[in-house]
Design a protein around this motif. Structure first.
Motif, PDB file in Angstrom:
ATOM      1  N   LEU A 219      32.368   6.516  42.641  1.00 36.48           N
ATOM      2  CA  LEU A 219      31.893   6.529  44.026  1.00 36.48           C
ATOM      3  C   LEU A 219      33.091   6.376  44.969  1.00 36.48           C
ATOM      4  O   LEU A 219      33.255   7.118  45.944  1.00 36.48           O
ATOM      5  CB  LEU A 219      30.897   5.384  44.226  1.00 36.48           C
ATOM      6  CG  LEU A 219      30.298   5.209  45.611  1.00 36.48           C
ATOM      7  CD1 LEU A 219      29.473   6.418  45.996  1.00 36.48           C
ATOM      8  CD2 LEU A 219      29.427   3.952  45.672  1.00 36.48           C
ATOM      9  N   MET A 221      36.252   6.963  44.183  1.00 39.35           N
ATOM     10  CA  MET A 221      37.143   8.114  44.025  1.00 39.35           C
ATOM     11  C   MET A 221      36.627   9.298  44.830  1.00 39.35           C
ATOM     12  O   MET A 221      37.407  10.098  45.354  1.00 39.35           O
ATOM     13  CB  MET A 221      37.244   8.504  42.552  1.00 39.35           C
ATOM     14  CG  MET A 221      37.995   7.523  41.704  1.00 39.35           C
ATOM     15  SD  MET A 221      39.733   7.482  42.103  1.00 39.35           S
ATOM     16  CE  MET A 221      40.214   9.071  41.432  1.00 39.35           C
ATOM     17  N   VAL A 224      37.709   8.662  48.385  1.00 35.17           N
ATOM     18  CA  VAL A 224      39.148   8.752  48.577  1.00 35.17           C
ATOM     19  C   VAL A 224      39.632  10.176  48.416  1.00 35.17           C
ATOM     20  O   VAL A 224      40.463  10.659  49.191  1.00 35.17           O
ATOM     21  CB  VAL A 224      39.864   7.811  47.583  1.00 35.17           C
ATOM     22  CG1 VAL A 224      41.346   8.036  47.625  1.00 35.17           C
ATOM     23  CG2 VAL A 224      39.535   6.370  47.897  1.00 35.17           C
ATOM     24  N   ARG A 227      38.649  12.415  51.294  1.00 39.25           N
ATOM     25  CA  ARG A 227      39.484  12.164  52.470  1.00 39.25           C
ATOM     26  C   ARG A 227      40.772  12.968  52.406  1.00 39.25           C
ATOM     27  O   ARG A 227      41.304  13.400  53.405  1.00 39.25           O
ATOM     28  CB  ARG A 227      39.797  10.679  52.529  1.00 39.25           C
ATOM     29  CG  ARG A 227      40.195  10.200  53.874  1.00 39.25           C
ATOM     30  CD  ARG A 227      40.046   8.707  53.952  1.00 39.25           C
ATOM     31  NE  ARG A 227      40.885   8.038  52.977  1.00 39.25           N
ATOM     32  CZ  ARG A 227      40.630   6.858  52.442  1.00 39.25           C
ATOM     33  NH1 ARG A 227      39.543   6.215  52.778  1.00 39.25           N
ATOM     34  NH2 ARG A 227      41.450   6.319  51.580  1.00 39.25           N
ATOM     35  N   ARG A 228      41.249  13.133  51.179  1.00 31.83           N
ATOM     36  CA  ARG A 228      42.519  13.851  51.035  1.00 31.83           C
ATOM     37  C   ARG A 228      42.324  15.369  51.041  1.00 31.83           C
ATOM     38  O   ARG A 228      43.306  16.104  51.161  1.00 31.83           O
ATOM     39  CB  ARG A 228      43.218  13.436  49.751  1.00 31.83           C
ATOM     40  CG  ARG A 228      43.812  12.053  49.830  1.00 31.83           C
ATOM     41  CD  ARG A 228      45.080  11.959  49.011  1.00 31.83           C
ATOM     42  NE  ARG A 228      45.775  10.714  49.278  1.00 31.83           N
ATOM     43  CZ  ARG A 228      47.005  10.649  49.768  1.00 31.83           C
ATOM     44  NH1 ARG A 228      47.674  11.753  50.052  1.00 31.83           N
ATOM     45  NH2 ARG A 228      47.584   9.499  49.976  1.00 31.83           N
ATOM     46  N   LEU A 304      44.867  14.063  43.322  1.00 31.36           N
ATOM     47  CA  LEU A 304      43.645  13.320  43.626  1.00 31.36           C
ATOM     48  C   LEU A 304      42.573  14.200  44.245  1.00 31.36           C
ATOM     49  O   LEU A 304      41.390  14.080  43.918  1.00 31.36           O
ATOM     50  CB  LEU A 304      44.012  12.188  44.586  1.00 31.36           C
ATOM     51  CG  LEU A 304      42.986  11.109  44.841  1.00 31.36           C
ATOM     52  CD1 LEU A 304      42.620  10.422  43.544  1.00 31.36           C
ATOM     53  CD2 LEU A 304      43.556  10.101  45.829  1.00 31.36           C
TER      54      LEU A 304
ATOM     55  N   ASP B  49      43.618   1.520  50.642  1.00 30.33           N
ATOM     56  CA  ASP B  49      42.505   1.645  49.696  1.00 30.33           C
ATOM     57  C   ASP B  49      42.612   2.824  48.747  1.00 30.33           C
ATOM     58  O   ASP B  49      41.619   3.271  48.205  1.00 30.33           O
ATOM     59  CB  ASP B  49      41.172   1.695  50.456  1.00 30.33           C
ATOM     60  CG  ASP B  49      41.114   2.867  51.401  1.00 30.33           C
ATOM     61  OD1 ASP B  49      42.149   3.529  51.595  1.00 30.33           O
ATOM     62  OD2 ASP B  49      40.033   3.131  51.946  1.00 30.33           O
ATOM     63  N   GLU B  50      43.807   3.303  48.529  1.00 28.17           N
ATOM     64  CA  GLU B  50      43.987   4.369  47.550  1.00 28.17           C
ATOM     65  C   GLU B  50      44.152   3.773  46.157  1.00 28.17           C
ATOM     66  O   GLU B  50      44.623   2.634  46.016  1.00 28.17           O
ATOM     67  CB  GLU B  50      45.272   5.144  47.877  1.00 28.17           C
ATOM     68  CG  GLU B  50      45.233   5.800  49.232  1.00 28.17           C
ATOM     69  CD  GLU B  50      45.010   7.280  49.103  1.00 28.17           C
ATOM     70  OE1 GLU B  50      45.723   7.903  48.318  1.00 28.17           O
ATOM     71  OE2 GLU B  50      44.114   7.806  49.785  1.00 28.17           O
ATOM     72  N   PRO B  51      43.792   4.538  45.119  1.00 27.82           N
ATOM     73  CA  PRO B  51      43.933   3.955  43.778  1.00 27.82           C
ATOM     74  C   PRO B  51      45.369   3.586  43.418  1.00 27.82           C
ATOM     75  O   PRO B  51      45.587   2.694  42.612  1.00 27.82           O
ATOM     76  CB  PRO B  51      43.391   5.042  42.844  1.00 27.82           C
ATOM     77  CG  PRO B  51      43.170   6.255  43.671  1.00 27.82           C
ATOM     78  CD  PRO B  51      43.142   5.853  45.088  1.00 27.82           C
TER      79      PRO B  51
END
Ligand SMILES: Nc1ncnc2c1ncn2[C@@H]1O[C@H](COP(=O)(O)O)[C@@H](O)[C@H]1O
Ligand SMILES: Nc1ncnc2c1ncn2[C@@H]1O[C@H](COP(=O)(O)O)[C@@H](O)[C@H]1O
Ligand SMILES: Nc1ncnc2c1ncn2[C@@H]1O[C@H](COP(=O)(O)O)[C@@H](O)[C@H]1O
Ligand code: NA
Ligand code: NA
Ligand code: NA
Lengths: 328, 96, 328, 96, 96, 328
Positions: A219, A221, A224, A227-228, A304, B49-51
């Motif tokens: 969830l 990931m 994130v 967003r990228r 990512l 908050d990035e991995p």
């Protein structure tokens, strides 16, 4: 290609939670999963996957194709940055080329976990020692990438002008004593050492709630990486094409090696997933310090926002279809 | 109250241990670290908050004016290589 | 002493994760477990251990050696700070002597949990009411330590010059309404009150994932206590010797009392672990406010970097070996 | 914009509730607290990730110059007993 | 070192994205955000640990004096509607 | 009314942990559960309850009273803010009246969960689609509340003077793309889509540890709502009376509708709990942005410090007693 493979991959709760996270981003929801929760989820996943791999390794022993596979894993982790660097260098400066090469030489633990979950759903067996292969593939690409950059004149040793510590000892530490590498390999050894009694004692933790924790992590990931995706549009065509085509090439290589090693279908998929995946945790953490001239907006975004979802959603069923066709 | 220089250094979180070591070598043991910061600058946006981590931290140091120059000298090369920000202002230290 | 005891303690996943955390520190890894994750793990452990103890107490009732054991527990929690203060005062000022004495009079919940896990591995039974003994031992030493310091002229009441609140009401609150004391005793009462239906409803949470959460917490404890080992070198010989010898003395006392009370082997080990352990959560949190003249770099380091790992790694099998020899 | 004094008080986290109570008694209800800070000073290093807690917090208070003296008076004894830092600087409050 | 204006804006956390957008529109891309703050002011106490969120954040922006007026102009209406605080001080930017 | 109902509600671990949290506040303990842990617990609970509801919906299908119930749920979510606004407007300005009305029109997921746990303890069955009803009831009241405030001249669109985005698109997003709404409904759909294989894979996570996580969350809720009880004293009589009487009125309405729909006793209680509960997560998060003139010290305090504990402790057994009497 068998469409039911795609369906059974997509109808997996973890993959759907990944999609939910991405959806939340695109709806501009205020949903966020603040630190250190993502860190907690990934710590948990590394510990659990490492420990389970170790327990299984204890049961299966080190015979058969184990050592060959581990050797091939290290070989791929070293070969991938070398061949991709040669290509990347045509379009990118040395630092960025080396950073992207290192990213794709290393692996994504979550892609590996998603591949295992996919296999579990298909009812295909796999071996615990593949986790050891994963642990061995995390670090070599970091060393090779930075060496490439330094040879090309970039990669100022982290401590230039700071007589704190030698540059290489720093580098080795960033590569091998990296938090996620250490938890994964440590848990693997602990699982191996404590054998079946340890396995039983931790099973509700490492097995029972595993899928649920994976959903939570994916969830996040989804949030994130969606967003990228915005920034990936600014990257230009070359990195985008690279982020999709190079995993396919590495997957093909991986399948060939798996065939040559005589692995079963399950292990072949895991090996392929390792080869095809790119790192967005361990490698960026190391490169931020060791290669500050490289742009994380490039290499993290590629791994990512493009390669990770591509592998999770399209890649895994594709690789499995190829393996099923070749193996049978 | 004694006049001091108030120095704020914003850098990537993983740089903090080495910066503190450098400051300690200069005999500066008083500092406060604010962690988990978001930020934006020349090198784009930085989030926590990035991995792979990636947030900023801010080191606040109050030093007598006489020491300011030395602190700037040792901090500047780090900023040059790694990016970041260093602000210097005036303040008064409440003696207790 | 039976070497297999040491082995079976060391081959425990939790102890190995403690070692992994320490290793990460010594390799100067960037592994860290940021707040509030350690707080979460300890909250979970206190809640689970308290609740399980309460459920078992509900089943076993308050007959037999229960009240005697609880009385002895409070007695030890009061006696240990008194005798150790007399020794500490020869080398330390009143505030620091009182702080160290309070630290060793109170207990470490994680040492207790590790002892329970060790017993589980050995297949030796123990009783739920020992958790009640633990809850009762957390606070008295705080009161006694601060009283000793004040009698000696130190320990300025927290609110000196601040007419906010009386000093003693503050003190009682810091000792008994301390977060960890409250969660442990509250969960104990809740476990007792809800009996077997509550026990069943929470079992997957309080039992199933317990060992795994303990591994996570000990991974962090390994990191944190290894970090303090460096500072322990600056302490000098006296505190280091104290941190190893006093637990042994308290353990011997504990074993004698357990024998006198007629406890079983399992309960005897738990009682001994409580006597031998020192607090690095509740007591330091209270002393930071109530005895600011005392140096946490002394009392926390002794409890966390020396006594805790000593008990976890060497102490538990040693105490168990002694108990096995005496009891049989 | 109105000139104000910008006061920063760095203390142990558990001291914060009482400091705020003291400030409130002085009629100062405007404050901002930055928590979970690491720091170093006379009493050694302070980190936020120990099992017993132990991090610092920073209270930021903007007050008219006239109130500064009173704030310092009530804060100083706390710092004396417990350690910490208090910095005072000049700033302008953007009236809205 | 170059003289700059050091602007601190304390607002509700959920306001931050829009404030940053506004600043970006004014060509200001350098900022640092301190999150999860407690605070007190005209609108009462604000804590970060409620189930509905509700903490404050502080945006730190260093700008050349020439840009100060414009920043204040765009930030003020937000503060007027939503409450918060904006402090402006002087500092020096260490050029690297 | 059957006293055993009250007892079996109060002797529930979650309710007792709520009381423990409140006690910790009143003893002025230093116990705190810092962010993002409460966020983690509520994320977990929303994900688990949504997913379980979806799986059960998959099993039961959409026949029978499902669509009628969902329609009635949306109807109540729209009707409650309208009738309560009319009353609130006599004492409060438009913005505050609208905010309180929206708060009571929406729902509290934790009250719903507590009602389910209460039913489980009583051994009364309920249906998965009630979770869908809950998901549908979260947002409408936000829209209606803000519309009421704007009609009355308040509720300056969030972006007044900021040409960032249209006011209404903002509003819809705050209402429907709200993090908690999204996780709950997303998990519901995922549970529905992955059916029994998904259910089985996640059961140890969504079922096994569910009660324990609920205890942790309610421990925090006890702390937080006890803290607000102090402020509730400053509210005056009207809001306090409202916070107790309006839930009773809405519960009565809910029971009547449930009877008319022909729901079973379990579903009737869940429906009633939804009608009687007030939102302290999704609605305040949206209103803080959309209605900044309204005072969260009013509407959050009413929902969190008064209505929530009233429902959890007194309301649920009361509603159940009424339902048992009427249905039999
Ligand atoms: N003008 C500024 N005002 C406040 N913070 C800044 C400014 N410029 C840079 N920063 C901070 O310093 C970090 C590194 O900046 P940079 O190296 O320019 O990307 C940013 O992520 C911000 O947190
Ligand atoms: N010179 C300084 N500059 C910045 N922060 C300081 C300084 N001295 C002390 N502090 C902060 O104040 C805390 C308490 O200081 P002390 O009581 O001297 O140990 C430290 O942990 C730091 O966070
Ligand atoms: N005088 C002050 N000093 C420091 N921070 C303040 C002050 N006044 C307000 N604040 C901060 O600004 C936030 C909003 O203030 P207000 O809108 O006045 O409630 C508060 O919650 C505090 O964090
Ligand atoms: Na790879
Ligand atoms: Na003890
Ligand atoms: Na409602």
């Amino acid at each position: 290609m068998d469409l039911s493979l795609i369906a059974s991959n997509l109808l997996n709760p973890p993959v759907l939670f990944f999609a939910l996270g991405a959806l939340a981003h695109f709806l501009r929801s205020d949903l966020e999963i603040p630190q250190p929760l993502p860190k907690f989820f990934s710590l948990y996943l590394l510990l659990a996957i490492g420990f389970k791999g170790g327990s299984e390794l204890h049961e299966s022993g080190l015979g058969g194709p184990v050592l060959g596979t581990l050797g091939a894993a290290v070989g791929m982790a070293a070969f991938v940055p070398l061949w991709t660097y040669a290509i990347l260098r045509r379009r990118l400066d040395a630092a960025n080329a080396a950073a992207v090469a290192a990213t794709y030489g290393s692996i994504s633990a979550v892609t590996f976990i998603a591949a295992s979950a996919f296999l579990a759903q298909l009812g295909v067996a796999s071996s615990g020692y593949m986790v050891a292969a994963m642990a061995l593939m995390e670090s070599p690409a970091i060393i090779i990438g930075i060496t490439l950059a330094r040879r090309a004149g970039g990669g100022t040793p982290r401590t230039a002008g700071m007589p704190v510590d030698g540059g290489w000892s720093h580098l080795l530490r960033d590569a091998f004593a990296n938090g996620s590498v250490l938890v994964l390999s440590g848990a693997l050894l602990i699982g191996y050492a404590t054998g079946s009694s340890g396995k039983e004692a931790l099973a509700p933790f490492t097995d029972g709630i595993f899928r649920g924790m994976l959903c939570l992590f994916l969830l996040d990931m989804g949030l994130v990486s969606a967003r990228r995706v915005g920034s990936s549009r600014e990257l230009g065509l070359f990195p985008v094409a690279f982020a999709v085509l190079v995993p396919l090439a590495n997957a093909a290589l991986g399948i060939a090696i798996a065939l040559w090693l005589g692995l079963g279908q399950g292990d072949a998929l895991l090996f392929t997933a390792l080869c095809a995946s790119a790192s967005y945790i361990a490698v960026p953490a190391a490169l931020r310090l060791a290669l500050p001239e490289a742009n994380p907006g490039l290499y993290v975004t590629m791994a990512l926002a493009l390669t990770f979802p591509f592998n999770i959603v399209v890649g895994l069923p594709l690789y499995m279809a190829a393996i099923q066709r070749i193996w049978s | 109250m004694e006049p001091v220089k108030r120095i704020e250094i914003v850098v990537d979180s993983p740089e903090v241990p080495e910066l503190l070591q450098i400051l300690r070598r200069e005999g500066i043991g008083g500092y406060t670290v604010f962690g988990h910061l978001r930020g934006g600058g020349d090198r784009g946006e930085r989030r926590d908050d990035e991995p792979s981590g990636g947030g900023n931290a801010c080191i606040l140091v109050a030093v007598p004016a006489a020491k300011l120059q030395r602190v700037i000298e040792v901090v500047r090369p780090v900023l040059k290589r790694r990016g970041g920000m260093c602000l210097v202002g005036d303040a008064h230290w409440v003696v207790h």
